[in-house]
Write an enzyme that holds these catalytic residues in place. Structure first.
Site, PDB file in Angstrom:
ATOM      1  CG  ASP A   1       5.719   3.537   1.161  1.00  0.00           C
ATOM      2  OD1 ASP A   1       6.003   4.063   2.261  1.00  0.00           O
ATOM      3  OD2 ASP A   1       4.555   3.447   0.724  1.00  0.00           O
TER       4      ASP A   1
ATOM      5  CE1 TYR B   1      -3.618   2.569   0.592  1.00  0.00           C
ATOM      6  CE2 TYR B   1      -2.449   3.206   2.581  1.00  0.00           C
ATOM      7  CZ  TYR B   1      -3.454   3.440   1.651  1.00  0.00           C
ATOM      8  OH  TYR B   1      -4.272   4.532   1.794  1.00  0.00           O
TER       9      TYR B   1
ATOM     10  CE  LYS C   1       0.929   4.527   8.625  1.00  0.00           C
ATOM     11  NZ  LYS C   1       0.971   3.904   7.318  1.00  0.00           N
TER      12      LYS C   1
HETATM   13  C1  LIG Z   1       0.294   4.469   5.968  1.00  0.00           C
HETATM   14  C2  LIG Z   1       1.042   4.225   4.714  1.00  0.00           C
HETATM   15  C3  LIG Z   1       0.951   5.098   3.614  1.00  0.00           C
HETATM   16  C4  LIG Z   1      -0.024   6.243   3.561  1.00  0.00           C
HETATM   17  O1  LIG Z   1       0.205   7.191   4.539  1.00  0.00           O
HETATM   18  P1  LIG Z   1      -1.030   8.173   4.953  1.00  0.00           P
HETATM   19  O2  LIG Z   1      -0.391   9.128   5.891  1.00  0.00           O
HETATM   20  O3  LIG Z   1      -2.058   7.285   5.558  1.00  0.00           O
HETATM   21  O4  LIG Z   1      -1.503   8.809   3.700  1.00  0.00           O
HETATM   22  C5  LIG Z   1       1.767   4.859   2.521  1.00  0.00           C
HETATM   23  N1  LIG Z   1       2.631   3.828   2.500  1.00  0.00           N
HETATM   24  C6  LIG Z   1       2.739   2.966   3.536  1.00  0.00           C
HETATM   25  C7  LIG Z   1       3.730   1.866   3.470  1.00  0.00           C
HETATM   26  C8  LIG Z   1       1.931   3.130   4.656  1.00  0.00           C
HETATM   27  O5  LIG Z   1       1.996   2.228   5.644  1.00  0.00           O
END
Ligand SMILES: *Cc1c(COP(=O)(O)O)cnc(C)c1O
Length: 430
Positions: free
Chosen positions: A239, A144, A267
């Site tokens: 990511d 994701y 995060k």
């Molecule tokens: C949470 C997450 C996102 C998206 O971040 P948001 O702040 O929710 O838009 C993208 N990539 C990864 C791996 C994530 O865990």
């Protein structure tokens, strides 16, 4: 009556917000029942509006590595907020945070602060396309990367939970340039890059997957990504929105010793506030406006309160190096979970690294999206509710990671182990 106020609030919420929530997995649709509404968070606990307390293993989906309301973070935020909440002009704080991040992640020579992970990955892709002049991107099943159109194809997290791999409202043309390959599959990746690598602007990956549940990478897989992208002139984007400052201070790239061209963080880096980062090699980042032709901007980007919380969190992580202890605590817990499952004859697979893990109700090892999807989501729902009943909050979906924080202490872990034992027992008799 249990959950009385939460139930009443949920009814009101559903009138005004889709599913009663502001992010889909929070609605408990994947496990059934009513989400509890939170009154406050304190250390490793969430307290709901009906007065019940839960040991929290969601940790706001990853940010809270220091637990809720860490006294030093709160003190720094209080001080900062007295000086105003947003300026729309540069501050010293932003420089300090940028320097800290570049030190922690040597592959990041230059960066931009943004307000969400979605913004970070979307911007990184735009930069990669602008820099290379190519259109195609490669992503992996179950990873994701936020909800930008071109990344919402076979995505994990909420998209997996609800079995909507392709969201409505994403035009076919947009998704057409996104090539989705199986995670950990070196051969398929190599074949794809051998045939169309020259058209690929970027390969984006969670170097440790957290959004189909925790799935560990094969080291040969990450190496193949690095080698092929280098050979074809494509940008490799890690990511690390979950893994950055989580699996190690320097993220998964420091653990596996692989340098991507670009990195996304989120995060933890915001210390519980909306803040995320994209960055990478200087030469690439110099294509961002006002230096270069790739436009990206944000009214609240580099917000002083968010930057203060993020900076304080990172300073504490650097000062205390809690990583060995976090790992040890997490290992002890997952070992206890494995033991309980054996005691009651429940088949599970636990994938764990550092302070993140997933308990899959699955007979076979989980190494990619298709094996993750073979998990028994009904058993997971049963497990989840049995834990909740006994004051332990696990992610309300099989396909999410559980997190520990430095605030999870012996007492909380003892409560958790007992709840796990009861949950396994009730599964064995259901
Ligand atoms: C949470 C997450 C996102 C998206 O971040 P948001 O702040 O929710 O838009 C993208 N990539 C990864 C791996 C994530 O865990």
């Amino acid at each position: 009556m249990a959950m009385e106020r939460s139930k009443a609030l949920f009814e009101r919420a559903k009138k005004f917000m889709p599913g009663g929530v502001n992010s889909p997995v929070r609605s408990f649709r994947a496990v059934g029942g009513t989400p509890f509404f939170v009154g406050k968070g304190e250390s490793c606990y969430l307290c709901d509006v009906d007065g019940k307390r839960y040991v929290d293993f969601v940790c706001s989906w990853g940010p809270l590595i220091l637990g809720h309301a860490h006294p030093e973070v709160i003190a720094a935020v209080k001080q900062a907020v007295e000086k105003g909440t947003t300026y729309g002009t540069p501050t010293e704080l932003e420089v300090l945070l940028a320097e800290k991040i570049c030190q922690a992640f040597p592959s990041v020579e230059m960066l931009r602060l943004v307000s969400s992970g979605t913004e970070a990955t979307m911007s990184a892709i735009r930069v990669a396309r602008g820099y290379t002049g190519r259109r195609k991107i490669v992503k992996f099943e179950g990873c994701y990367h936020g909800h930008a159109d071109h990344l919402l194809v076979k995505a994990g997290s909420g998209a997996t939970t609800f079995g909507v791999p392709n969201s409505a409202g994403v035009p076919e043309g947009t998704a057409q340039d996104t090539i989705v390959l199986p995670y950990n599959d070196v051969e398929t990746f190599n074949e794809t890059m051998d045939s169309i690598g020259d058209e690929v602007a970027a390969v984006i990956v969670e170097p440790i997957a957290g959004n189909m549940g925790v799935v560990l990478p094969k080291i040969e897989f990450l190496k193949a990504l690095r080698e092929q992208t280098k050979k074809r002139g494509s940008i490799l984007i890690f990511d690390e929105i979950i893994t950055g400052f989580r699996v190690a201070f320097g993220g998964a790239q420091s653990l596996y010793d692989i340098k991507p061209d670009m990195t996304c963080l989120g995060k933890i880096v915001g210390g519980g506030f909306p803040l995320a980062v994209y960055g990478g090699r200087k030469e690439i980042m110099e294509s961002v406006a006002p230096l270069g032709p790739v436009y990206q901007a944000g009214t609240l980007s580099g917000n002083p309160i968010a930057v203060t919380a993020g900076l304080k969190t990172i300073e504490i992580l650097e000062r205390d190096n809690p990583y060995p202890q976090l790992e040890q605590k997490t290992r002890k817990l997952t070992e206890a979970i494995a033991e309980s499952s054996k005691e009651f004859g429940v088949n599970i697979q636990i994938n764990q690294i550092a302070s993140m893990f997933t308990v899959f109700f699955n007979d076979e090892p989980v190494t990619d999206y298709s094996s993750a999807k073979r998990s028994d989501v009904n058993l997971y729902a049963h497990f989840f509710h049995a834990l909740l009943e006994n004051g332990v909050y696990f992610p309300p979906s099989q396909f999410e990671a559980a997190f520990l924080s430095t605030a999870h202490d012996e007492q909380a872990l003892a409560i958790t182990q007992e709840a796990i034992r009861l949950a396994m027992k009730s599964i064995s008799t259901c």
